[in-house]
Design an enzyme around this catalytic site. Structure first.
Site, PDB file in Angstrom:
ATOM      1  N   ASN A  76      -1.635   3.530   0.675  1.00 37.72           N
ATOM      2  CA  ASN A  76      -1.571   2.922  -0.460  1.00 37.72           C
ATOM      3  C   ASN A  76      -3.335   2.659  -0.754  1.00 37.72           C
ATOM      4  OD1 ASN A  76       1.072   2.347  -1.004  1.00 37.72           O
ATOM      5  ND2 ASN A  76       1.224   0.891   0.519  1.00 37.72           N
ATOM      6  N   HIS A 120      -5.040   2.363   6.448  1.00 41.37           N
ATOM      7  CA  HIS A 120      -3.961   3.173   7.128  1.00 41.37           C
ATOM      8  C   HIS A 120      -2.458   3.679   6.026  1.00 41.37           C
ATOM      9  CE1 HIS A 120      -3.444  -1.143   4.558  1.00 41.37           C
ATOM     10  NE2 HIS A 120      -2.263  -0.568   4.373  1.00 41.37           N
ATOM     11  N   ASP A 152       5.398  -1.820  11.733  1.00 38.14           N
ATOM     12  CA  ASP A 152       5.173  -2.894  10.672  1.00 38.14           C
ATOM     13  C   ASP A 152       5.232  -4.459  10.685  1.00 38.14           C
ATOM     14  OD1 ASP A 152       3.208  -2.463   7.359  1.00 38.14           O
ATOM     15  OD2 ASP A 152       4.457  -4.276   7.634  1.00 38.14           O
ATOM     16  N   ILE A 153       5.082  -5.490  10.846  1.00 40.84           N
ATOM     17  CA  ILE A 153       5.175  -7.115  10.877  1.00 40.84           C
ATOM     18  C   ILE A 153       6.381  -7.133   9.500  1.00 40.84           C
ATOM     19  CG2 ILE A 153       3.666  -8.449   8.934  1.00 40.84           C
ATOM     20  CD1 ILE A 153       3.357 -10.010  11.440  1.00 40.84           C
ATOM     21  N   HIS A 177       1.526   4.724   6.481  1.00 33.32           N
ATOM     22  CA  HIS A 177       2.635   3.941   6.220  1.00 33.32           C
ATOM     23  C   HIS A 177       3.441   5.363   6.812  1.00 33.32           C
ATOM     24  CE1 HIS A 177       2.386  -0.267   4.140  1.00 33.32           C
ATOM     25  NE2 HIS A 177       1.417   0.627   3.889  1.00 33.32           N
ATOM     26  N   GLY A 222      -1.821  -0.611  -4.495  1.00 40.06           N
ATOM     27  CA  GLY A 222      -1.291  -1.264  -3.664  1.00 40.06           C
ATOM     28  C   GLY A 222      -1.642  -1.571  -2.147  1.00 40.06           C
ATOM     29  N   GLN A 223      -2.743  -1.639  -2.025  1.00 45.77           N
ATOM     30  CA  GLN A 223      -3.321  -1.617  -1.280  1.00 45.77           C
ATOM     31  C   GLN A 223      -3.372  -3.573  -0.627  1.00 45.77           C
ATOM     32  OE1 GLN A 223      -6.663   0.524  -0.713  1.00 45.77           O
ATOM     33  NE2 GLN A 223      -6.690  -0.446   2.222  1.00 45.77           N
TER      34      GLN A 223
HETATM   35  P1  5GP Z   1      -0.829  -2.641   2.178  1.00 46.79           P
HETATM   36  O1  5GP Z   1      -0.121  -2.989   1.362  1.00 46.79           O
HETATM   37  O2  5GP Z   1      -2.310  -2.232   2.887  1.00 46.79           O
HETATM   38  O3  5GP Z   1      -0.555  -0.451   1.737  1.00 46.79           O
HETATM   39  O4  5GP Z   1      -0.218  -2.498   4.024  1.00 46.79           O
HETATM   40  C1  5GP Z   1      -0.403  -3.115   4.683  1.00 46.79           C
HETATM   41  C2  5GP Z   1       0.753  -3.551   5.189  1.00 46.79           C
HETATM   42  O5  5GP Z   1       0.274  -4.597   7.009  1.00 46.79           O
HETATM   43  C3  5GP Z   1       1.964  -4.493   5.222  1.00 46.79           C
HETATM   44  O6  5GP Z   1       2.881  -2.998   5.152  1.00 46.79           O
HETATM   45  C4  5GP Z   1       2.583  -5.177   6.253  1.00 46.79           C
HETATM   46  O7  5GP Z   1       2.924  -5.845   6.500  1.00 46.79           O
HETATM   47  C5  5GP Z   1       1.292  -4.479   7.483  1.00 46.79           C
HETATM   48  N1  5GP Z   1       0.441  -6.040   7.704  1.00 46.79           N
HETATM   49  C6  5GP Z   1       0.459  -7.191   7.180  1.00 46.79           C
HETATM   50  N2  5GP Z   1      -0.589  -8.006   8.529  1.00 46.79           N
HETATM   51  C7  5GP Z   1      -0.306  -7.162   9.289  1.00 46.79           C
HETATM   52  C8  5GP Z   1       0.347  -7.896  11.341  1.00 46.79           C
HETATM   53  O8  5GP Z   1      -0.575  -8.644  11.272  1.00 46.79           O
HETATM   54  N3  5GP Z   1       0.336  -6.827  11.892  1.00 46.79           N
HETATM   55  C9  5GP Z   1       1.495  -5.851  11.357  1.00 46.79           C
HETATM   56  N4  5GP Z   1       1.877  -5.699  13.059  1.00 46.79           N
HETATM   57  N5  5GP Z   1       1.263  -5.506  10.168  1.00 46.79           N
HETATM   58  C10 5GP Z   1       0.298  -6.366   9.259  1.00 46.79           C
END
Ligand code: 5GP
Ligand code: ZN
Length: 113
Positions: free
Chosen positions: A86, A99, A30-31, A101, A92-93
């Site tokens: 999420n 995806h 994750d970034i 985590h 919180g998606q």
């Molecule tokens: P969500 O909030 O949708 O469950 O999770 C999305 C996740 O994607 C977040 O934890 C966010 O940090 C990660 N993310 C968003 N953009 C990028 C990216 O460009 N590269 C990577 N490796 N992770 C990303």
């Protein structure tokens, strides 16, 4: 999906720290990590969210859990870890490509925030 961030990652158009890949799934760091280990596991197939899965995805969803278990072992998460999906606005998606985590390396609280 042309406009999907994670589809672009699958296509290699956006670089990532890839930790696992097979014909069905991709896993990468994750970034913005929320734990010492924070890996995202995604299907290569575009599915918007857990709201959008169907019977044909049963094997894929099971496969993702097996990949999570394997990556947890590889990362020595022997004291446990958390696997999170999420879903939607209330969940919180923020990225509309399903995806999971894989979070580990610290203790997590419950209930989640
Ligand atoms: P969500 O909030 O949708 O469950 O999770 C999305 C996740 O994607 C977040 O934890 C966010 O940090 C990660 N993310 C968003 N953009 C990028 C990216 O460009 N590269 C990577 N490796 N992770 C990303
Ligand atoms: Zn996508």
């Amino acid at each position: 999906m042309a406009d999907c961030l994670f589809c672009k990652i699958v296509a290699g158009e956006i670089p990532t720290n890839k930790v696992y890949e097979d014909d069905k799934v991709l896993a990468f760091g994750d970034i913005n990590p929320q734990a010492p280990v924070h890996i995202l596991i995604i299907p290569k197939k575009h599915i918007k969210s857990l709201e959008d899965v169907s019977n044909e995805d049963v094997e894929l969803l099971g496969h993702i859990q097996l990949v999570a278990s394997k990556l947890a072992k590889e990362n020595n998460l022997n004291d446990g870890y958390r696997l999170v999906n999420n879903c939607g606005v209330d969940g919180g998606q923020t990225v509309a490509h399903i995806h999971y985590h894989l979070l580990g390396g610290r203790t997590f609280g419950w209930p989640p925030g």
